[in-house]
Design a protein around this motif. Structure first.
Motif, PDB file in Angstrom:
ATOM      1  N   ASP A   1       0.844  -1.194   0.000  1.00  0.00           N
ATOM      2  CA  ASP A   1       0.000   0.000   0.000  1.00  0.00           C
ATOM      3  C   ASP A   1       0.885   1.252   0.000  1.00  0.00           C
ATOM      4  O   ASP A   1       1.298   1.737   1.050  1.00  0.00           O
ATOM      5  CB  ASP A   1      -0.911  -0.017   1.230  1.00  0.00           C
ATOM      6  CG  ASP A   1      -1.961   1.085   1.172  1.00  0.00           C
ATOM      7  OD1 ASP A   1      -1.923   1.891   0.220  1.00  0.00           O
ATOM      8  OD2 ASP A   1      -2.797   1.153   2.090  1.00  0.00           O
ATOM      9  N   THR A   2       1.183   1.755  -1.177  1.00  0.00           N
ATOM     10  CA  THR A   2       2.040   2.943  -1.299  1.00  0.00           C
ATOM     11  C   THR A   2       1.392   4.167  -0.677  1.00  0.00           C
ATOM     12  O   THR A   2       2.072   5.001  -0.070  1.00  0.00           O
ATOM     13  CB  THR A   2       2.346   3.220  -2.781  1.00  0.00           C
ATOM     14  OG1 THR A   2       3.053   2.100  -3.321  1.00  0.00           O
ATOM     15  CG2 THR A   2       3.199   4.463  -2.947  1.00  0.00           C
TER      16      THR A   2
ATOM     17  N   LEU B   1      11.604   0.505   0.591  1.00  0.00           N
ATOM     18  CA  LEU B   1      10.462   1.221   1.149  1.00  0.00           C
ATOM     19  C   LEU B   1      10.549   2.708   0.822  1.00  0.00           C
ATOM     20  O   LEU B   1       9.548   3.348   0.500  1.00  0.00           O
ATOM     21  CB  LEU B   1      10.400   1.001   2.664  1.00  0.00           C
ATOM     22  CG  LEU B   1       9.174   1.572   3.381  1.00  0.00           C
ATOM     23  CD1 LEU B   1       7.905   0.925   2.847  1.00  0.00           C
ATOM     24  CD2 LEU B   1       9.282   1.359   4.878  1.00  0.00           C
ATOM     25  N   ARG B   2      11.761   3.259   0.892  1.00  0.00           N
ATOM     26  CA  ARG B   2      11.926   4.677   0.586  1.00  0.00           C
ATOM     27  C   ARG B   2      11.589   4.967  -0.878  1.00  0.00           C
ATOM     28  O   ARG B   2      11.156   6.070  -1.216  1.00  0.00           O
ATOM     29  CB  ARG B   2      13.363   5.112   0.887  1.00  0.00           C
ATOM     30  CG  ARG B   2      13.628   5.338   2.376  1.00  0.00           C
ATOM     31  CD  ARG B   2      15.028   5.855   2.589  1.00  0.00           C
ATOM     32  NE  ARG B   2      16.030   4.809   2.426  1.00  0.00           N
ATOM     33  CZ  ARG B   2      17.275   5.033   2.046  1.00  0.00           C
ATOM     34  NH1 ARG B   2      17.664   6.246   1.740  1.00  0.00           N
ATOM     35  NH2 ARG B   2      18.132   4.035   1.952  1.00  0.00           N
ATOM     36  N   ALA B   3      11.794   3.970  -1.750  1.00  0.00           N
ATOM     37  CA  ALA B   3      11.474   4.173  -3.163  1.00  0.00           C
ATOM     38  C   ALA B   3       9.987   4.425  -3.368  1.00  0.00           C
ATOM     39  O   ALA B   3       9.587   5.062  -4.351  1.00  0.00           O
ATOM     40  CB  ALA B   3      11.909   2.956  -3.971  1.00  0.00           C
ATOM     41  N   ARG B   4       9.166   3.931  -2.438  1.00  0.00           N
ATOM     42  CA  ARG B   4       7.723   4.155  -2.566  1.00  0.00           C
ATOM     43  C   ARG B   4       7.324   5.592  -2.253  1.00  0.00           C
ATOM     44  O   ARG B   4       6.166   5.963  -2.432  1.00  0.00           O
ATOM     45  CB  ARG B   4       6.973   3.196  -1.642  1.00  0.00           C
ATOM     46  CG  ARG B   4       7.149   1.741  -2.020  1.00  0.00           C
ATOM     47  CD  ARG B   4       6.296   0.864  -1.155  1.00  0.00           C
ATOM     48  NE  ARG B   4       6.688  -0.533  -1.271  1.00  0.00           N
ATOM     49  CZ  ARG B   4       6.280  -1.487  -0.469  1.00  0.00           C
ATOM     50  NH1 ARG B   4       5.449  -1.182   0.526  1.00  0.00           N
ATOM     51  NH2 ARG B   4       6.675  -2.728  -0.640  1.00  0.00           N
ATOM     52  N   LEU B   5       8.270   6.368  -1.749  1.00  0.00           N
ATOM     53  CA  LEU B   5       7.972   7.770  -1.471  1.00  0.00           C
ATOM     54  C   LEU B   5       8.132   8.640  -2.709  1.00  0.00           C
ATOM     55  O   LEU B   5       7.999   9.857  -2.624  1.00  0.00           O
ATOM     56  CB  LEU B   5       8.891   8.285  -0.356  1.00  0.00           C
ATOM     57  CG  LEU B   5       8.666   7.645   1.019  1.00  0.00           C
ATOM     58  CD1 LEU B   5       9.716   8.123   2.007  1.00  0.00           C
ATOM     59  CD2 LEU B   5       7.271   7.949   1.546  1.00  0.00           C
ATOM     60  N   ALA B   6       8.422   8.020  -3.859  1.00  0.00           N
ATOM     61  CA  ALA B   6       8.566   8.783  -5.101  1.00  0.00           C
ATOM     62  C   ALA B   6       7.341   9.642  -5.409  1.00  0.00           C
ATOM     63  O   ALA B   6       7.484  10.787  -5.861  1.00  0.00           O
ATOM     64  CB  ALA B   6       8.878   7.844  -6.261  1.00  0.00           C
ATOM     65  N   PRO B   7       6.101   9.161  -5.186  1.00  0.00           N
ATOM     66  CA  PRO B   7       4.947  10.031  -5.442  1.00  0.00           C
ATOM     67  C   PRO B   7       4.957  11.304  -4.598  1.00  0.00           C
ATOM     68  O   PRO B   7       4.578  12.375  -5.085  1.00  0.00           O
ATOM     69  CB  PRO B   7       3.743   9.137  -5.082  1.00  0.00           C
ATOM     70  CG  PRO B   7       4.242   7.748  -5.273  1.00  0.00           C
ATOM     71  CD  PRO B   7       5.676   7.784  -4.848  1.00  0.00           C
TER      72      PRO B   7
ATOM     73  N   VAL C   1       5.626  17.187  -4.314  1.00  0.00           N
ATOM     74  CA  VAL C   1       6.284  18.310  -3.644  1.00  0.00           C
ATOM     75  C   VAL C   1       7.123  19.104  -4.640  1.00  0.00           C
ATOM     76  O   VAL C   1       7.048  20.344  -4.683  1.00  0.00           O
ATOM     77  CB  VAL C   1       7.159  17.806  -2.475  1.00  0.00           C
ATOM     78  CG1 VAL C   1       8.008  18.939  -1.915  1.00  0.00           C
ATOM     79  CG2 VAL C   1       6.277  17.232  -1.375  1.00  0.00           C
ATOM     80  N   LEU C   2       7.940  18.415  -5.452  1.00  0.00           N
ATOM     81  CA  LEU C   2       8.821  19.111  -6.382  1.00  0.00           C
ATOM     82  C   LEU C   2       8.074  19.731  -7.556  1.00  0.00           C
ATOM     83  O   LEU C   2       8.519  20.727  -8.123  1.00  0.00           O
ATOM     84  CB  LEU C   2       9.891  18.148  -6.909  1.00  0.00           C
ATOM     85  CG  LEU C   2      10.882  17.624  -5.863  1.00  0.00           C
ATOM     86  CD1 LEU C   2      11.819  16.599  -6.483  1.00  0.00           C
ATOM     87  CD2 LEU C   2      11.673  18.763  -5.249  1.00  0.00           C
ATOM     88  N   ALA C   3       6.922  19.161  -7.909  1.00  0.00           N
ATOM     89  CA  ALA C   3       6.185  19.667  -9.071  1.00  0.00           C
ATOM     90  C   ALA C   3       5.145  20.709  -8.711  1.00  0.00           C
ATOM     91  O   ALA C   3       4.795  21.548  -9.544  1.00  0.00           O
ATOM     92  CB  ALA C   3       5.507  18.509  -9.807  1.00  0.00           C
TER      93      ALA C   3
END
Length: 448
Positions: free
Chosen positions: A248-249, A292-298, A303-305
């Protein structure tokens, strides 16, 4: 008989309409101007700040004052809506910066990075303090303590911006070089110390610069660090390991966002800077499993966009470039820029040479760590919010951040031509896990 209080009325329709129009327009123009800045080989944040300049008092306010007053009315309640969204955005941006910390890299290059980092902190801080102490009163808000102002200038000039540095090194294919690795490690140390100093100075600005005003923030900082790494770190590690098996991302993103904001609230409640708590929360998250940290990409993408461009466009609304028409203000800006560049480059060079780094490598380190980018912009916004900076000094600090970021690539190109490749660097180049190191989720035009 107990009567319940009447319900709080919703936001007035016109106020909501103006806010939505402001936010949508600022984000749209920030994206367009950010892309244009990247095409001109400038940081995206330079274009995003230009949006605020164009819509703010410098351009639109002077050319079409009636339109400016309608779109951006001088109403505190209306502007605070933008500020609130911007504050959430900057806290998440700082949290993401903490998430990109690679403490294993710091440990590997610990002694050398410590020498470089100390040199890049002590000299700029000392020179910045001296310049801040001697600055004309027109750069300080009415009633601002000269000592706190000088300390704040010292902090603003001593920081480096890890997102800026990582982006530049990645674009120039220098991450695998010894200079790139050492720059990242020293930049991480500078970031940590910089947020601690900012938090202490911010608390002094609110509580006074006397004995209690200095001791209490230091005690609060020590308490926060002890709780963070003594209590929260093992708990967060357990939670993240347990969450590693979830698919569950959305829950991972939501939990990370809540943790960053609640940590910011905790440090703010202690009289420290809220961004300090956000940065520490990001550091704790960075120690978790990489998958797990890779799932924080969204979260990074949003934030950046969206949030970061909105924050920087809003920050640009407070820039008053016409203040530079005053000779005293312009001279102060030039002096501050020279002190920032000389202090950082010379300090890093001296620190690097003291721990045995070569001459041209030391020059390259100084040029890279001189980039301040988004970190100094965030610090400038904090100074304006707590009453340490006024509109004029805020404008000068923001311009220093942009100029130093633009200076880094040419200095690196010039110095790295004189640095030979080593066998270890060639081996590192073949290691794709190191070659591909960059802030996760950032695109080639990410904020610098």
């Amino acid at each position: 008989m107990h009567l319940s209080a009447p319900p709080i009325p919703p936001l007035p329709a016109h106020q909501l309409f103006v806010f939505l129009l402001q936010a949508g327009l600022l984000v749209l123009l920030a994206v367009v101007c950010g892309r244009l800045a990247v095409r001109l080989r400038m940081p995206a944040v330079a274009g995003e700040l230009c949006v605020g300049i164009l819509l703010g008092p410098t351009v639109l306010g002077s050319a079409l004052p009636a339109a400016s007053e309608w779109l951006l009315p001088r109403d505190a309640g209306q502007f605070h809506l933008l500020d609130a969204v911007g504050q959430i955005g900057v806290l998440l941006l700082v949290g993401i910066t903490g998430m990109e910390m690679d403490m294993a890299l710091v440990r590997r290059r610990g002694t050398t990075a410590l020498g470089v980092g100390i040199g890049g902190l002590v000299l700029p801080f000392g020179l910045g303090f001296a310049v801040g102490w001697a600055a004309p009163e027109s750069l300080r808000p009415d009633g601002a303590d000269p000592l706190v102002f000088a300390l704040f200038v010292g902090v603003a000039l001593s920081v480096s911006a890890l997102p800026v540095i990582a982006k530049i090194l990645t674009d120039m294919q220098l991450v695998h070089r010894d200079v790139g690795q050492l720059t990242l490690a020293a930049g991480m140390l500078d970031d940590v110390v910089g947020w601690i100093l900012l938090s202490v100075v911010s608390a002094m600005a609110v509580g006074g610069a006397g004995g209690a005003g200095l001791v209490l923030p230091l005690l609060a900082t020590a308490l926060v660090l002890a709780v963070t790494f003594g209590v929260l770190r093992p708990l967060v590690n357990r939670v993240m390991k347990a969450a590693e098996h979830t698919t569950d991302t959305a829950s991972v993103v939501g939990a990370a966002t809540a943790f960053v904001l609640l940590s910011a609230a905790a440090t703010h409640a202690l009289g420290l800077e809220a961004m300090f708590g956000a940065f520490l929360a990001g550091m704790l998250i960075s120690s978790g499993p990489r998958a797990l940290r890779a799932r924080l990409a969204p979260l990074r993408t949003v934030v950046l966009a969206v949030f970061a461009p909105l924050f920087f466009a809003t920050a640009g609304l407070r820039l008053e470039l016409d203040a530079l028409a005053d000779p005293t203000t312009l001279a102060a800006g030039v002096v501050l820029l020279l002190v920032a560049v000389v202090g950082k480059v010379a300090g890093v060079f001296a620190g690097a040479r003291a721990v045995g780094v070569g001459t041209w490598e030391s020059v390259a380190l100084g040029g890279a760590l001189n980039a301040r980018g988004v970190i100094q912009l965030v610090i400038a916004a904090a100074g304006l919010r707590i009453g340490v900076l006024n509109a004029t000094s805020y404008t000068i600090v923001v311009l220093v951040a942009i100029v130093t970021s633009l200076m880094a690539p040419p200095v690196l190109r010039w110095s790295m031509r004189r640095v030979e490749h080593t066998a270890e660097e060639e081996l590192r180049l073949r290691d794709r896990s190191v070659l591909d190191w960059k802030p996760a989720g950032q695109s080639p035009d990410a904020h610098v």
